[in-house]
Scaffold this motif. Structure first.
Motif, PDB file in Angstrom:
ATOM      1  N   VAL A  35      27.231  37.041 127.155  1.00  0.00           N
ATOM      2  CA  VAL A  35      25.986  36.840 127.918  1.00  0.00           C
ATOM      3  C   VAL A  35      24.795  37.178 127.032  1.00  0.00           C
ATOM      4  O   VAL A  35      24.817  38.186 126.308  1.00  0.00           O
ATOM      5  CB  VAL A  35      25.942  37.733 129.181  1.00  0.00           C
ATOM      6  N   ALA A  36      23.764  36.338 127.076  1.00  0.00           N
ATOM      7  CA  ALA A  36      22.508  36.618 126.385  1.00  0.00           C
ATOM      8  C   ALA A  36      21.352  36.378 127.351  1.00  0.00           C
ATOM      9  O   ALA A  36      21.373  35.428 128.143  1.00  0.00           O
ATOM     10  CB  ALA A  36      22.350  35.740 125.149  1.00  0.00           C
ATOM     11  N   VAL A  37      20.372  37.254 127.290  1.00  0.00           N
ATOM     12  CA  VAL A  37      19.163  37.131 128.094  1.00  0.00           C
ATOM     13  C   VAL A  37      18.017  36.757 127.159  1.00  0.00           C
ATOM     14  O   VAL A  37      17.683  37.519 126.250  1.00  0.00           O
ATOM     15  CB  VAL A  37      18.839  38.456 128.823  1.00  0.00           C
ATOM     16  N   MET A  38      17.425  35.590 127.383  1.00  0.00           N
ATOM     17  CA  MET A  38      16.316  35.140 126.548  1.00  0.00           C
ATOM     18  C   MET A  38      15.014  35.277 127.332  1.00  0.00           C
ATOM     19  O   MET A  38      14.918  34.820 128.472  1.00  0.00           O
ATOM     20  CB  MET A  38      16.529  33.693 126.095  1.00  0.00           C
ATOM     21  N   LEU A  39      14.040  35.936 126.708  1.00  0.00           N
ATOM     22  CA  LEU A  39      12.792  36.252 127.407  1.00  0.00           C
ATOM     23  C   LEU A  39      11.576  35.744 126.646  1.00  0.00           C
ATOM     24  O   LEU A  39      11.525  35.803 125.418  1.00  0.00           O
ATOM     25  CB  LEU A  39      12.661  37.770 127.582  1.00  0.00           C
ATOM     26  N   ALA A  40      10.611  35.239 127.395  1.00  0.00           N
ATOM     27  CA  ALA A  40       9.290  34.908 126.858  1.00  0.00           C
ATOM     28  C   ALA A  40       8.281  35.788 127.574  1.00  0.00           C
ATOM     29  O   ALA A  40       8.491  36.192 128.725  1.00  0.00           O
ATOM     30  CB  ALA A  40       8.963  33.434 127.085  1.00  0.00           C
ATOM     31  N   LEU A  83      15.256  41.727 134.024  1.00  0.00           N
ATOM     32  CA  LEU A  83      16.137  41.049 133.077  1.00  0.00           C
ATOM     33  C   LEU A  83      16.277  41.840 131.778  1.00  0.00           C
ATOM     34  O   LEU A  83      17.362  41.956 131.216  1.00  0.00           O
ATOM     35  CB  LEU A  83      15.594  39.645 132.786  1.00  0.00           C
ATOM     36  N   GLU A  84      15.167  42.402 131.320  1.00  0.00           N
ATOM     37  CA  GLU A  84      15.176  43.173 130.079  1.00  0.00           C
ATOM     38  C   GLU A  84      16.096  44.379 130.189  1.00  0.00           C
ATOM     39  O   GLU A  84      16.757  44.770 129.210  1.00  0.00           O
ATOM     40  CB  GLU A  84      13.755  43.616 129.741  1.00  0.00           C
ATOM     41  N   ASP A  85      16.160  44.966 131.377  1.00  0.00           N
ATOM     42  CA  ASP A  85      16.961  46.170 131.602  1.00  0.00           C
ATOM     43  C   ASP A  85      18.330  45.857 132.212  1.00  0.00           C
ATOM     44  O   ASP A  85      18.974  46.741 132.779  1.00  0.00           O
ATOM     45  CB  ASP A  85      16.200  47.133 132.526  1.00  0.00           C
ATOM     46  N   SER A  86      18.774  44.602 132.106  1.00  0.00           N
ATOM     47  CA  SER A  86      20.026  44.194 132.749  1.00  0.00           C
ATOM     48  C   SER A  86      21.261  44.807 132.090  1.00  0.00           C
ATOM     49  O   SER A  86      22.342  44.818 132.680  1.00  0.00           O
ATOM     50  CB  SER A  86      20.156  42.666 132.713  1.00  0.00           C
ATOM     51  N   GLY A  87      21.112  45.291 130.865  1.00  0.00           N
ATOM     52  CA  GLY A  87      22.255  45.838 130.150  1.00  0.00           C
ATOM     53  C   GLY A  87      22.920  44.838 129.228  1.00  0.00           C
ATOM     54  O   GLY A  87      23.846  45.193 128.483  1.00  0.00           O
ATOM     55  N   PHE A  88      22.440  43.577 129.261  1.00  0.00           N
ATOM     56  CA  PHE A  88      22.987  42.560 128.376  1.00  0.00           C
ATOM     57  C   PHE A  88      22.127  42.417 127.117  1.00  0.00           C
ATOM     58  O   PHE A  88      21.022  42.946 127.036  1.00  0.00           O
ATOM     59  CB  PHE A  88      23.057  41.211 129.109  1.00  0.00           C
ATOM     60  N   PHE A  89      22.644  41.674 126.147  1.00  0.00           N
ATOM     61  CA  PHE A  89      21.925  41.393 124.911  1.00  0.00           C
ATOM     62  C   PHE A  89      20.633  40.650 125.237  1.00  0.00           C
ATOM     63  O   PHE A  89      20.650  39.659 125.966  1.00  0.00           O
ATOM     64  CB  PHE A  89      22.807  40.557 123.992  1.00  0.00           C
ATOM     65  N   VAL A  90      19.519  41.126 124.699  1.00  0.00           N
ATOM     66  CA  VAL A  90      18.207  40.533 124.977  1.00  0.00           C
ATOM     67  C   VAL A  90      17.624  39.953 123.695  1.00  0.00           C
ATOM     68  O   VAL A  90      17.620  40.606 122.649  1.00  0.00           O
ATOM     69  CB  VAL A  90      17.235  41.577 125.574  1.00  0.00           C
ATOM     70  N   LEU A  91      17.129  38.718 123.777  1.00  0.00           N
ATOM     71  CA  LEU A  91      16.476  38.061 122.654  1.00  0.00           C
ATOM     72  C   LEU A  91      15.117  37.550 123.120  1.00  0.00           C
ATOM     73  O   LEU A  91      15.040  36.695 124.002  1.00  0.00           O
ATOM     74  CB  LEU A  91      17.328  36.900 122.131  1.00  0.00           C
ATOM     75  N   TYR A 104      29.982  30.927 127.547  1.00  0.00           N
ATOM     76  CA  TYR A 104      28.884  31.708 126.986  1.00  0.00           C
ATOM     77  C   TYR A 104      27.646  31.444 127.832  1.00  0.00           C
ATOM     78  O   TYR A 104      27.163  30.313 127.908  1.00  0.00           O
ATOM     79  CB  TYR A 104      28.653  31.322 125.525  1.00  0.00           C
ATOM     80  N   PHE A 105      27.158  32.493 128.485  1.00  0.00           N
ATOM     81  CA  PHE A 105      26.065  32.370 129.448  1.00  0.00           C
ATOM     82  C   PHE A 105      24.733  32.745 128.799  1.00  0.00           C
ATOM     83  O   PHE A 105      24.623  33.773 128.130  1.00  0.00           O
ATOM     84  CB  PHE A 105      26.290  33.310 130.632  1.00  0.00           C
ATOM     85  N   ILE A 106      23.710  31.922 129.038  1.00  0.00           N
ATOM     86  CA  ILE A 106      22.347  32.266 128.633  1.00  0.00           C
ATOM     87  C   ILE A 106      21.459  32.209 129.872  1.00  0.00           C
ATOM     88  O   ILE A 106      21.372  31.188 130.546  1.00  0.00           O
ATOM     89  CB  ILE A 106      21.801  31.315 127.550  1.00  0.00           C
ATOM     90  N   THR A 107      20.828  33.325 130.175  1.00  0.00           N
ATOM     91  CA  THR A 107      19.908  33.406 131.299  1.00  0.00           C
ATOM     92  C   THR A 107      18.577  33.928 130.779  1.00  0.00           C
ATOM     93  O   THR A 107      18.420  34.208 129.593  1.00  0.00           O
ATOM     94  CB  THR A 107      20.474  34.321 132.411  1.00  0.00           C
ATOM     95  N   LYS A 125      34.881  25.540 124.252  1.00  0.00           N
ATOM     96  CA  LYS A 125      33.850  26.519 124.568  1.00  0.00           C
ATOM     97  C   LYS A 125      32.813  25.874 125.475  1.00  0.00           C
ATOM     98  O   LYS A 125      32.489  24.691 125.341  1.00  0.00           O
ATOM     99  CB  LYS A 125      33.192  27.035 123.290  1.00  0.00           C
ATOM    100  N   VAL A 126      32.272  26.660 126.400  1.00  0.00           N
ATOM    101  CA  VAL A 126      31.281  26.166 127.355  1.00  0.00           C
ATOM    102  C   VAL A 126      30.014  26.989 127.202  1.00  0.00           C
ATOM    103  O   VAL A 126      30.047  28.223 127.258  1.00  0.00           O
ATOM    104  CB  VAL A 126      31.807  26.273 128.806  1.00  0.00           C
ATOM    105  N   PHE A 127      28.897  26.314 127.001  1.00  0.00           N
ATOM    106  CA  PHE A 127      27.602  26.976 126.843  1.00  0.00           C
ATOM    107  C   PHE A 127      26.733  26.589 128.032  1.00  0.00           C
ATOM    108  O   PHE A 127      26.469  25.414 128.254  1.00  0.00           O
ATOM    109  CB  PHE A 127      26.945  26.560 125.523  1.00  0.00           C
ATOM    110  N   VAL A 128      26.261  27.602 128.770  1.00  0.00           N
ATOM    111  CA  VAL A 128      25.622  27.313 130.043  1.00  0.00           C
ATOM    112  C   VAL A 128      24.272  27.989 130.200  1.00  0.00           C
ATOM    113  O   VAL A 128      24.118  29.185 129.947  1.00  0.00           O
ATOM    114  CB  VAL A 128      26.567  27.704 131.213  1.00  0.00           C
ATOM    115  N   ASP A 129      23.285  27.192 130.593  1.00  0.00           N
ATOM    116  CA  ASP A 129      21.966  27.678 131.001  1.00  0.00           C
ATOM    117  C   ASP A 129      22.112  28.040 132.468  1.00  0.00           C
ATOM    118  O   ASP A 129      22.153  27.168 133.332  1.00  0.00           O
ATOM    119  CB  ASP A 129      20.936  26.562 130.789  1.00  0.00           C
TER     120      ASP A 129
END
Length: 221
Positions: A131-136, A189-197, A16-19, A110-114
């Motif tokens: 995949v999840a994209v986390m934005l500030a 990143l926001e428009d990457s097509g992945f889930f954005v939080l 599970y990737f978080i970028t 399960k593998v969780f990766v930054d």
């Protein structure tokens, strides 16, 4: 999907990737998810054990810390130089990340990766549900970059304070952060097509984790 991509996705189906951007909560979420679900925690720079495989000729950016004249050179680079270095590190490091992830998936946990793997590469090895994209907000990423007790960031801050002109060096480093956390990079990143939080100060870490768990399919109905 071609056969090669299908095999790659099977290989990383337990990952599970978080970028995303700085100060978005990526590191905290990776740690919390791994702890709750008995998974493997791949924190930022988790590939350091493989650095013995690299050399300055083939990975000049990843080897920069061995070739730089000192920390004052590091903190006084121009925004353009720093951005080019980060992009180079990301490109050179993708192969190391994949090698390390293959190793860490052994045993079926399960593998969780930054991750620093680019959205383009993630589309080749994973899928939307992993995949999840986390934005500030870019302004927050810059202004609060040194507010956290992160050891690496505090180390850099101390090197800035040791500069011949600390205020000028800090101003330069903030310009570096502004370039890295630019609105353009945010939108990419926001428009990457992945889930954005997006970061929400009113939301607790536990609430943020629940959102990610639902996205990753880790909660039973």
């Amino acid at each position: 999907m071609n056969i090669e991509n299908n095999l790659l996705r099977r290989l990383f189906e337990s990952v599970y990737f978080i970028t995303g951007t700085a100060y978005a909560g990526k590191s905290t979420m990776v740690r919390m998810l791994a702890e709750k679900h008995g998974g493997v925690w791949c924190r930022e720079n988790y590939t350091e054990d493989l650095f013995g495989l690299i050399d300055p000729e083939h990975q000049p950016n990843l080897c920069y810390f061995d070739t730089m004249s000192g920390w004052q050179e590091f903190v006084n680079r121009t925004p353009e130089q720093y951005e080019a270095w980060l992009c180079g590190c990301a490109s050179e490091g993708e192969g190391l990340e994949l090698i390390e992830l293959i190793r860490r998936t052994e045993g079926g946990r399960k593998v969780f990766v930054d991750t620093n793997i680019s959205p383009e590469a993630l589309r080749q090895i994973s899928d939307y549900g992993h995949v999840a994209v986390m934005l500030a907000d870019p302004a927050v990423s810059v202004s609060r970059f040194f507010d956290r007790p992160d050891a690496e960031k505090q180390f850099i801050y101390q090197r800035i304070l040791e500069a011949e002109d600390p205020q000028a060096t800090l101003a330069n480093y903030r310009a570096v952060l502004e370039r890295i956390n630019s609105p353009e990079n945010y939108r990419r990143l926001e428009d990457s097509g992945f889930f954005v939080l997006k970061r929400d100060e009113a939301r607790t870490p536990e609430q943020t984790m629940t959102i990610l768990e639902r996205h990753f399919g880790l909660l039973e109905d």
